[in-house]
Design a protein around this motif. Structure first.
Motif, PDB file in Angstrom:
ATOM      1  N   GLN A 126       0.877  -1.291  -0.251  1.00 60.67           N
ATOM      2  CA  GLN A 126       0.116  -0.018   0.032  1.00 60.67           C
ATOM      3  C   GLN A 126       0.882   1.256   0.030  1.00 60.67           C
ATOM      4  OE1 GLN A 126      -3.407  -0.094  -0.424  1.00 60.67           O
ATOM      5  NE2 GLN A 126      -3.007   2.144  -0.756  1.00 60.67           N
ATOM      6  N   MET A 135       1.900   1.818  -3.416  1.00 60.72           N
ATOM      7  CA  MET A 135       0.873   2.216  -4.375  1.00 60.72           C
ATOM      8  C   MET A 135       0.651   3.624  -4.171  1.00 60.72           C
ATOM      9  SD  MET A 135      -1.614  -1.067  -4.077  1.00 60.72           S
ATOM     10  CE  MET A 135      -3.049  -0.290  -4.897  1.00 60.72           C
ATOM     11  N   TYR A 181       3.149   5.587  -6.174  1.00 59.39           N
ATOM     12  CA  TYR A 181       3.275   5.091  -7.693  1.00 59.39           C
ATOM     13  C   TYR A 181       3.191   6.272  -8.583  1.00 59.39           C
ATOM     14  CZ  TYR A 181       3.824   1.286 -10.621  1.00 59.39           C
ATOM     15  OH  TYR A 181       4.222   0.322 -11.615  1.00 59.39           O
ATOM     16  N   TRP A 189      -6.327  -4.549  -4.712  1.00 59.19           N
ATOM     17  CA  TRP A 189      -5.829  -3.691  -5.649  1.00 59.19           C
ATOM     18  C   TRP A 189      -6.810  -3.435  -6.674  1.00 59.19           C
ATOM     19  CZ3 TRP A 189      -6.225  -5.504 -10.655  1.00 59.19           C
ATOM     20  CH2 TRP A 189      -5.696  -4.797 -11.754  1.00 59.19           C
ATOM     21  N   SER A 201      -8.422   0.143  -5.718  1.00 60.10           N
ATOM     22  CA  SER A 201      -7.668   1.114  -5.982  1.00 60.10           C
ATOM     23  C   SER A 201      -7.276   1.445  -7.466  1.00 60.10           C
ATOM     24  CB  SER A 201      -6.121   1.015  -5.255  1.00 60.10           C
ATOM     25  OG  SER A 201      -6.228   0.783  -3.902  1.00 60.10           O
ATOM     26  N   CYS A 223      -1.694   3.892 -10.070  1.00 58.58           N
ATOM     27  CA  CYS A 223      -1.644   2.688  -9.487  1.00 58.58           C
ATOM     28  C   CYS A 223      -1.024   1.447 -10.297  1.00 58.58           C
ATOM     29  CB  CYS A 223      -3.193   2.133  -8.888  1.00 58.58           C
ATOM     30  SG  CYS A 223      -3.390   0.661  -7.933  1.00 58.58           S
TER      31      CYS A 223
END
Length: 522
Positions: free
Chosen positions: A436, A439, A442, A480, A483, A491
Motif C-alpha cells: 500500500q 501504491m 506510485y 488492488w 484502488s 496505481c
C-alpha cells in the motif's frame, strides 16, 4: 628458432629493389614490416604482368625494372647501420607454339624470395653472416660480429661454440624477423633501456620474447625495467602479466611488475571493502556519492559470476550497514511525523528531509548490491518487519519518502526474477506491510524518478503475489482492483497477475472436474 644449420649463402646474381625500409625510433635500419613487404610484392607482381595484347613469348624479357637504390642513410645515436634489398631474378620458361592452352606462368613459378641485407657496427670488421628466413619469402642477411653475439646471447654462444670457425649460419622459420633484427641491433648498444623509450608496450613485449629466446639477459632486464615504469593501457595489462609471469622462476626480478596487479598478502585487507562502503554511505556530496555508488555497483556486477566476491565475504558488514540505515530512517520518520515538527520553519525541516532521502538512497544502494549477488533474503525479512516505519510513511511528504518505496519495489523485482527465495510468510508480510505505501507513491515514482521502470516493477509485484496461496492472492488482488478502478495509472497495473488468478479461480476447477468425469462416464 631451435633449428640450426650451417651452409653457404646463395651467390646467384641479384638486382636491387626499391622497397621501403622501416626505421625504428632508436634509429636502427631494420627490415620492413610484413604489411610493407606484402604491398611491395603486390606492386612488383603487377609490374611483372604482361600488358594487354602481348603474346606469352613477349614475357621472356625480364619483368624486373631497375629502380633507384636508397641513396640516403639515416643514422641515430652511436649505432651505424646499412641496408640494401635484394631479390632473386625470376625467369619465365619458354612456351611451345604447339601448345593450345599454355599453362599459367604463376602456377609454375616458385615464390619470390625477397632478400634484405642489414649491417651492424663496423661492416669491414664483420666476420659472421646470419640469415633469417621469415614468412612470405622474406630472407634477411645480417652482417654481424661473432664476439658481440657470443658475449650477449647464450643461444648464439652455444651455436658458435659447436662448430668453429663458422662464416655463416641460418635461422629457418623465424616468426618475427623484424623484431629479431632489432633485438640483435640492441646487442650493439651500451644502454638498451634508453633505446626502448617511446616504444609501445606491445612492441617491447615482442622484443622481450625474442630476447628471452636468444638468452639476451641484458635486453630482458631492460624490457622488464621499461614495463615496470611505463603505464599500461586497456588490454596491455593482461598481455604484460601473461608475458612476465613465467619469468618468475628465473632471476630476472619480475616481482616489481607483478606487484602492480597483485599484493604479497594472501588475502585482501579485511577492512578495505568495509572502509569503501563506509566512505560512500557517509558522503554528503551529491555528485561524488552518486558517481561512486554507480562505479562500485558496476565493479561488483562485473565479477557477479565469480564463486566469491567482497559481497559474499563481507555480507555481515553489509547487513550491519543496512540495520544502521533502518534505525536512522525510523528515527528520522518519527521526528518528521511529530506534531510539533509541522509547526517548525522550512529551514529546520529541510535538513531532516534531506537526511531521510540520503538514508533511503543508501538503503536502496545496499539492497541493489545484495540482490545482485542473490544475497538479499535476510534483508527481505528485515524490511518486512518494519511495520512502524510503514505506518509513519503516509505522514511524510511524497517527495521526501518516495525513495523508501523504491526499496520495496527492488525487493519485489528480486523475488519476481528469482534473485532471492524468501519464505511464504516473508513474502506475504512484505505485501501486507509495504504494497500500500508503494501504491501511494506510485504516481510520483513514475514521473519523478528517472531510474524507475514501471513494467519491471509491475511484473515483480504480480509474480510475488502469485507465489502465495490462492486465498491470499484473492485478498490482495481484490484490494488492488478497488484502488486501480479509482486512480487508474496512478496505481500499479497488475492485470496480468489478475488474469492468472482469474483462471486459477474460475477456469481451472471446472477443467479439472471435466477431466475427472470423463473416466467415470467411460
Amino acid at each position: 628458432m631451435t633449428e640450426f644449420k650451417v651452409g653457404n649463402l646463395d651467390a646467384r646474381a641479384t638486382k636491387i629493389r626499391n622497397v621501403p625500409i622501416a626505421v625504428t625510433p632508436e634509429g636502427f635500419w631494420c627490415c620492413p614490416s610484413q604489411a610493407v613487404l606484402q604491398k611491395t610484392m603486390k606492386n612488383q607482381n603487377q609490374q611483372a604482368k604482361p600488358k594487354g595484347g602481348s603474346s606469352p613469348l613477349a614475357s621472356k624479357a625480364s619483368s624486373v625494372q631497375r629502380a633507384p637504390t636508397i641513396s640516403s642513410e639515416r643514422r641515430a645515436h652511436s649505432t651505424p647501420t646499412r641496408s640494401r634489398i635484394n631479390s632473386d631474378e625470376q625467369k619465365s620458361l619458354p612456351v611451345e607454339n604447339s601448345t593450345p592452352n599454355p599453362p599459367k606462368v604463376a602456377n609454375d613459378r616458385p615464390q619470390k624470395q625477397h632478400k634484405i641485407s642489414v649491417g651492424f657496427g663496423q661492416l669491414e670488421m664483420s666476420d659472421l653472416k646470419v640469415v633469417l628466413y621469415g614468412k612470405d619469402g622474406v630472407a634477411v642477411k645480417m652482417s654481424v660480429h661473432r664476439n658481440i653475439l657470443a658475449e650477449n646471447s647464450t643461444w648464439f654462444a652455444d651455436k658458435l661454440s659447436r662448430q668453429s670457425p663458422m662464416s655463416s649460419m641460418e635461422v629457418p622459420d623465424c616468426e618475427d624477423v623484424e623484431i629479431y633484427v632489432e633485438t640483435v641491433g640492441l646487442m650493439y648498444c651500451n644502454d638498451a633501456k634508453q633505446r626502448l623509450i617511446k616504444q609501445s608496450v606491445p612492441r617491447v613485449l615482442r622484443i622481450l620474447k625474442v630476447a628471452e629466446l636468444l638468452g639476451f639477459q641484458a635486453c630482458v632486464l631492460s624490457c622488464l625495467e621499461y614495463l615496470e615504469a611505463v603505464p599500461w593501457v586497456g588490454e596491455e595489462e593482461e598481455n604484460v602479466v601473461s608475458s612476465v609471469q613465467h619469468l618468475q622462476s628465473g632471476h630476472y626480478g619480475v616481482s616489481p611488475i607483478l606487484k602492480r596487479v597483485c599484493s604479497d598478502l594472501t588475502s585482501p585487507p579485511n577492512d578495505t571493502f568495509v572502509r569503501i562502503i563506509e566512505l560512500v554511505l557517509k558522503s554528503n556530496e551529491d555528485r561524488g556519492r552518486r558517481e561512486m555508488k554507480s562505479l562500485v555497483l558496476k565493479l561488483l556486477k562485473e565479477n557477479s559470476g565469480c564463486t566469491s566476491s567482497p559481497v559474499d565475504i563481507y555480507a555481515e558488514t553489509l547487513y550491519s550497514s543496512c540495520q544502521n540505515c533502518l534505525e536512522s530512517l525510523l528515527t528520522l520518520f518519527q521526528q518528521a511525523s511529530a506534531t510539533d515538527f509541522a509547526e517548525q520553519s522550512l529551514d529546520l525541516k529541510e535538513p531532516v528531509f534531506r537526511q531521510i532521502a540520503l538514508e533511503a538512497d543508501n538503503l536502496l544502494w545496499l539492497t541493489e548490491i545484495l540482490a545482485d549477488r542473490n544475497n538479499a533474503g535476510e534483508f527481505a525479512v528485515m524490511w518486512s518487519n518494519q511495520r512502524e516505519l510503514a505506518e509513519l510513511h503516509s505522514k511524510l511528504p511524497t517527495k521526501s519518502r518516495h525513495l523508501v518505496s523504491c526499496v520495496t519495489a527492488r525487493l519485489f523485482v528480486a523475488i519476481g526474477k528469482g534473485e532471492m527465495l524468501p519464505s511464504k510468510d516473508t513474502r506475504k508480510l512484505l505485501l501486507d506491510v509495504w504494497l500500500q505505501p508503494l501504491m501511494d507513491d506510485y504516481n510520483w515514482l513514475q514521473h519523478g524518478c528517472r531510474s524507475f521502470d514501471r513494467k519491471i516493477v509491475e511484473e515483480g509485484i504480480g509474480r510475488t503475489i502469485l507465489t502465495l496461496p490462492l486465498e491470499d492472492q484473492q485478498t490482495i488482488l481484490l484490494s488492488w482492483l478497488g484502488s486501480f478502478l479509482k486512480v487508474g495509472d496512478s496505481c500499479p497495473n497488475l492485470q496480468k497477475a489478475f488474469e492468472v488468478w482469474w483462471r486459477r479461480t474460475f477456469v481451472r476447477p471446472y477443467v479439472e472436474q471435466g477431466n475427472q468425469s470423463q473416466p467415470d462416464q467411460s
